[in-house]
Design a protein around this motif. Structure first.
Motif, PDB file in Angstrom:
ATOM      1  N   GLN A 166       0.672  -1.003  -0.235  1.00  0.00           N
ATOM      2  CA  GLN A 166       0.079  -0.197   0.137  1.00  0.00           C
ATOM      3  C   GLN A 166       0.834   1.315  -0.010  1.00  0.00           C
ATOM      4  O   GLN A 166       0.657   2.234  -0.787  1.00  0.00           O
ATOM      5  CB  GLN A 166      -0.895   0.042   1.140  1.00  0.00           C
ATOM      6  CG  GLN A 166      -1.987  -1.030   0.965  1.00  0.00           C
ATOM      7  CD  GLN A 166      -2.935  -1.133   2.361  1.00  0.00           C
ATOM      8  OE1 GLN A 166      -2.509  -0.490   3.295  1.00  0.00           O
ATOM      9  NE2 GLN A 166      -3.947  -1.878   2.055  1.00  0.00           N
ATOM     10  N   ARG A 167       1.826   1.322   0.806  1.00  0.00           N
ATOM     11  CA  ARG A 167       2.705   2.341   0.809  1.00  0.00           C
ATOM     12  C   ARG A 167       3.601   2.412  -0.544  1.00  0.00           C
ATOM     13  O   ARG A 167       3.673   3.594  -1.212  1.00  0.00           O
ATOM     14  CB  ARG A 167       3.802   2.195   2.024  1.00  0.00           C
ATOM     15  CG  ARG A 167       4.862   3.466   2.180  1.00  0.00           C
ATOM     16  CD  ARG A 167       6.316   2.963   2.875  1.00  0.00           C
ATOM     17  NE  ARG A 167       7.051   4.121   2.445  1.00  0.00           N
ATOM     18  CZ  ARG A 167       8.413   3.689   2.366  1.00  0.00           C
ATOM     19  NH1 ARG A 167       9.032   2.669   2.909  1.00  0.00           N
ATOM     20  NH2 ARG A 167       9.275   4.774   2.097  1.00  0.00           N
ATOM     21  N   TYR A 168       4.026   1.374  -1.010  1.00  0.00           N
ATOM     22  CA  TYR A 168       4.966   1.368  -2.374  1.00  0.00           C
ATOM     23  C   TYR A 168       3.885   1.913  -3.332  1.00  0.00           C
ATOM     24  O   TYR A 168       4.352   3.042  -4.355  1.00  0.00           O
ATOM     25  CB  TYR A 168       5.082  -0.036  -2.639  1.00  0.00           C
ATOM     26  CG  TYR A 168       5.591  -0.293  -3.867  1.00  0.00           C
ATOM     27  CD1 TYR A 168       7.204  -0.087  -4.094  1.00  0.00           C
ATOM     28  CD2 TYR A 168       5.044  -0.293  -4.956  1.00  0.00           C
ATOM     29  CE1 TYR A 168       7.764  -0.405  -5.257  1.00  0.00           C
ATOM     30  CE2 TYR A 168       5.776  -0.689  -6.323  1.00  0.00           C
ATOM     31  CZ  TYR A 168       7.106  -0.613  -6.427  1.00  0.00           C
ATOM     32  OH  TYR A 168       7.754  -0.953  -7.536  1.00  0.00           O
ATOM     33  N   LEU A 169       2.396   1.747  -3.502  1.00  0.00           N
ATOM     34  CA  LEU A 169       1.828   2.263  -4.611  1.00  0.00           C
ATOM     35  C   LEU A 169       1.143   3.676  -4.292  1.00  0.00           C
ATOM     36  O   LEU A 169       1.169   4.462  -5.229  1.00  0.00           O
ATOM     37  CB  LEU A 169       0.563   1.203  -4.480  1.00  0.00           C
ATOM     38  CG  LEU A 169       0.829  -0.203  -5.171  1.00  0.00           C
ATOM     39  CD1 LEU A 169      -0.448  -1.031  -4.833  1.00  0.00           C
ATOM     40  CD2 LEU A 169       1.386  -0.142  -6.576  1.00  0.00           C
ATOM     41  N   LEU A 173       6.449   4.711  -5.315  1.00  0.00           N
ATOM     42  CA  LEU A 173       8.032   4.259  -5.186  1.00  0.00           C
ATOM     43  C   LEU A 173       8.472   3.549  -6.410  1.00  0.00           C
ATOM     44  O   LEU A 173       9.555   3.778  -6.903  1.00  0.00           O
ATOM     45  CB  LEU A 173       8.161   3.422  -3.961  1.00  0.00           C
ATOM     46  CG  LEU A 173       7.753   3.920  -2.528  1.00  0.00           C
ATOM     47  CD1 LEU A 173       8.015   3.091  -1.587  1.00  0.00           C
ATOM     48  CD2 LEU A 173       8.755   5.303  -2.358  1.00  0.00           C
ATOM     49  N   GLY A 174       7.690   2.855  -7.218  1.00  0.00           N
ATOM     50  CA  GLY A 174       8.140   2.106  -8.395  1.00  0.00           C
ATOM     51  C   GLY A 174       8.784   3.089  -9.462  1.00  0.00           C
ATOM     52  O   GLY A 174       9.594   2.633 -10.074  1.00  0.00           O
ATOM     53  N   GLN A 175       8.118   4.298  -9.273  1.00  0.00           N
ATOM     54  CA  GLN A 175       8.570   5.296 -10.458  1.00  0.00           C
ATOM     55  C   GLN A 175       9.987   5.956 -10.232  1.00  0.00           C
ATOM     56  O   GLN A 175      10.501   6.344 -11.211  1.00  0.00           O
ATOM     57  CB  GLN A 175       7.257   6.386 -10.484  1.00  0.00           C
ATOM     58  CG  GLN A 175       6.180   5.900 -10.776  1.00  0.00           C
ATOM     59  CD  GLN A 175       5.004   7.036 -10.606  1.00  0.00           C
ATOM     60  OE1 GLN A 175       5.276   8.048 -10.682  1.00  0.00           O
ATOM     61  NE2 GLN A 175       3.627   6.695 -10.323  1.00  0.00           N
ATOM     62  N   THR A 176      10.353   5.525  -9.033  1.00  0.00           N
ATOM     63  CA  THR A 176      11.702   5.977  -8.522  1.00  0.00           C
ATOM     64  C   THR A 176      12.839   5.071  -8.767  1.00  0.00           C
ATOM     65  O   THR A 176      13.996   5.443  -8.565  1.00  0.00           O
ATOM     66  CB  THR A 176      11.691   6.414  -7.035  1.00  0.00           C
ATOM     67  OG1 THR A 176      11.644   5.187  -6.373  1.00  0.00           O
ATOM     68  CG2 THR A 176      10.521   7.311  -6.785  1.00  0.00           C
ATOM     69  N   GLY A 205      10.347  -4.754  -6.330  1.00  0.00           N
ATOM     70  CA  GLY A 205      11.104  -3.951  -7.267  1.00  0.00           C
ATOM     71  C   GLY A 205      11.144  -4.558  -8.555  1.00  0.00           C
ATOM     72  O   GLY A 205      10.042  -5.193  -9.027  1.00  0.00           O
ATOM     73  N   TYR A 206      12.124  -4.168  -9.699  1.00  0.00           N
ATOM     74  CA  TYR A 206      12.069  -4.600 -10.909  1.00  0.00           C
ATOM     75  C   TYR A 206      13.367  -5.126 -11.122  1.00  0.00           C
ATOM     76  O   TYR A 206      14.498  -4.785 -10.705  1.00  0.00           O
ATOM     77  CB  TYR A 206      12.046  -3.349 -11.716  1.00  0.00           C
ATOM     78  CG  TYR A 206      10.533  -2.605 -11.757  1.00  0.00           C
ATOM     79  CD1 TYR A 206       9.617  -2.851 -12.773  1.00  0.00           C
ATOM     80  CD2 TYR A 206      10.137  -1.688 -10.748  1.00  0.00           C
ATOM     81  CE1 TYR A 206       8.283  -2.387 -12.802  1.00  0.00           C
ATOM     82  CE2 TYR A 206       8.831  -0.979 -10.900  1.00  0.00           C
ATOM     83  CZ  TYR A 206       7.918  -1.522 -11.936  1.00  0.00           C
ATOM     84  OH  TYR A 206       6.857  -1.018 -11.881  1.00  0.00           O
ATOM     85  N   GLU A 207      13.444  -5.811 -12.432  1.00  0.00           N
ATOM     86  CA  GLU A 207      14.581  -6.449 -12.778  1.00  0.00           C
ATOM     87  C   GLU A 207      15.423  -5.486 -13.471  1.00  0.00           C
ATOM     88  O   GLU A 207      14.970  -4.551 -14.487  1.00  0.00           O
ATOM     89  CB  GLU A 207      14.372  -7.586 -13.978  1.00  0.00           C
ATOM     90  CG  GLU A 207      15.702  -8.122 -14.257  1.00  0.00           C
ATOM     91  CD  GLU A 207      15.377  -9.439 -15.114  1.00  0.00           C
ATOM     92  OE1 GLU A 207      16.481 -10.028 -15.497  1.00  0.00           O
ATOM     93  OE2 GLU A 207      14.374  -9.776 -15.373  1.00  0.00           O
ATOM     94  N   VAL A 208      16.789  -5.190 -13.307  1.00  0.00           N
ATOM     95  CA  VAL A 208      17.696  -4.216 -13.944  1.00  0.00           C
ATOM     96  C   VAL A 208      18.846  -5.045 -14.496  1.00  0.00           C
ATOM     97  O   VAL A 208      18.997  -6.397 -14.314  1.00  0.00           O
ATOM     98  CB  VAL A 208      18.371  -3.303 -12.831  1.00  0.00           C
ATOM     99  CG1 VAL A 208      17.120  -2.308 -12.348  1.00  0.00           C
ATOM    100  CG2 VAL A 208      18.904  -4.139 -11.699  1.00  0.00           C
TER     101      VAL A 208
END
Length: 296
Positions: A166-169, A173-176, A205-208
């Motif tokens: 909930q905090r992440y969305l 935070l994903g946009q950062t 998070g995301y794969e980098v």
């Protein structure tokens, strides 16, 4: 003997050795599993880590002894592995909401943590989730995201992870997160497991492509997930308001219904949750749970 029976056999072993020192590796050996697989399977089947179960059973047995015998309270404490009167009293009061002495004066033992019977739990499980995974080999992945520390005990992780999402969305935070390889696929990853305490970290998070240079004080966290073979389970398509519940039920079914007869064990590397375009459909949300596996 299937996985349920093997864990139940270990529960019986625990009952016979509550006054002895017990270690995770010893209990896993009784079940003929690796320590990590036994840790995860026990927790998912019973709702608590095996070491927490042992502490609770010792307290329950000690409470029974307080009523059944006239033994000195310190002797009972030492018999069940508590190093001092103070340690025992503190742990006892946390569970029974009173001191050992006051409990004895009540003259009646009311079991709070009875011995677990997995066959009974299985009989009351609802089932209904398709448990036919896809087996895939995935290469090493590099992940950048945000981390929270939580615990498997007392369902704390469910509350903490839901609040963290909930905090992440809400905070975007994903946009950062920079340099995403797959911008439409978010990952939830379980890392840094402590089999003794049940504590672990959850990374969103995301794969980098490569490890970034992070500014001092940055909340961003980088992790590498090793190559592994995964059993990939897709959650049922459900409306948005049922999505979180569907995820938790699928996790439970994997360990309760699939693992015990699968011929596989947990490979003791990070578990992955994969959220892609299917997770954005408000009428029929789905996601994948990827469990690292190896042959038993």
């Amino acid at each position: 003997m299937n996985g349920i029976a093997r864990v139940q056999q270990t529960i019986e072993y625990i009952e016979d050795h509550l006054t002895s020192e017990l270690e995770l590796a010893e209990l896993a050996a009784v079940a003929c599993y690796s320590a990590y697989h036994f840790h995860r399977l026990f927790q998912m089947l019973t709702g608590m880590t095996v070491m927490n179960y042992i502490r609770n059973r010792r307290l329950d047995r000690a409470a029974c002894e307080l009523i059944r015998t006239k033994d000195n309270i310190l002797d009972i404490a030492l018999e069940y592995g508590f190093g001092s009167h103070e340690t025992f009293t503190r742990a006892f009061k946390r569970v029974f909401q009173t001191t050992p002495g006051a409990y004895r004066k009540q003259g009646k033992h009311v079991p709070i943590y009875p011995r677990v019977n997995l066959q009974e739990l299985q009989a009351h499980s609802r089932g209904g989730i398709e448990m036919t995974p896809t087996i895939l080999n995935k290469p090493e992945i590099k992940v950048l995201g945000y981390l929270v520390r939580t615990s498997l005990n007392d369902n704390q992780s469910q509350q903490d992870i839901q609040a963290f999402w909930q905090r992440y969305l809400q905070e975007g935070l994903g946009q950062t997160i920079p340099s995403k390889l797959h911008p439409d696929t978010e990952l939830g990853i379980i890392v840094d497991n402590d089999c003794e305490t049940g504590d672990f970290s959850y990374l969103i998070g995301y794969e980098v492509a490569e490890e970034p240079q992070l500014a001092e004080g940055s909340e961003l966290t980088y992790r590498t997930v090793p190559a592994a073979t995964y059993a990939v389970f897709t959650t049922p398509a459900v409306p948005a308001e049922q999505f979180s519940k569907s995820i938790q039920e699928t996790w439970g079914a994997i360990f309760r219904d699939w693992f015990p007869t699968s011929g596989y064990e947990h490979a003791a590397t990070p578990e992955l949750e994969l959220y892609d375009s299917r997770s954005s459909n408000p009428e029929a949300k789905q996601m994948d749970i990827c469990i690292p596996i190896q042959k038993s």
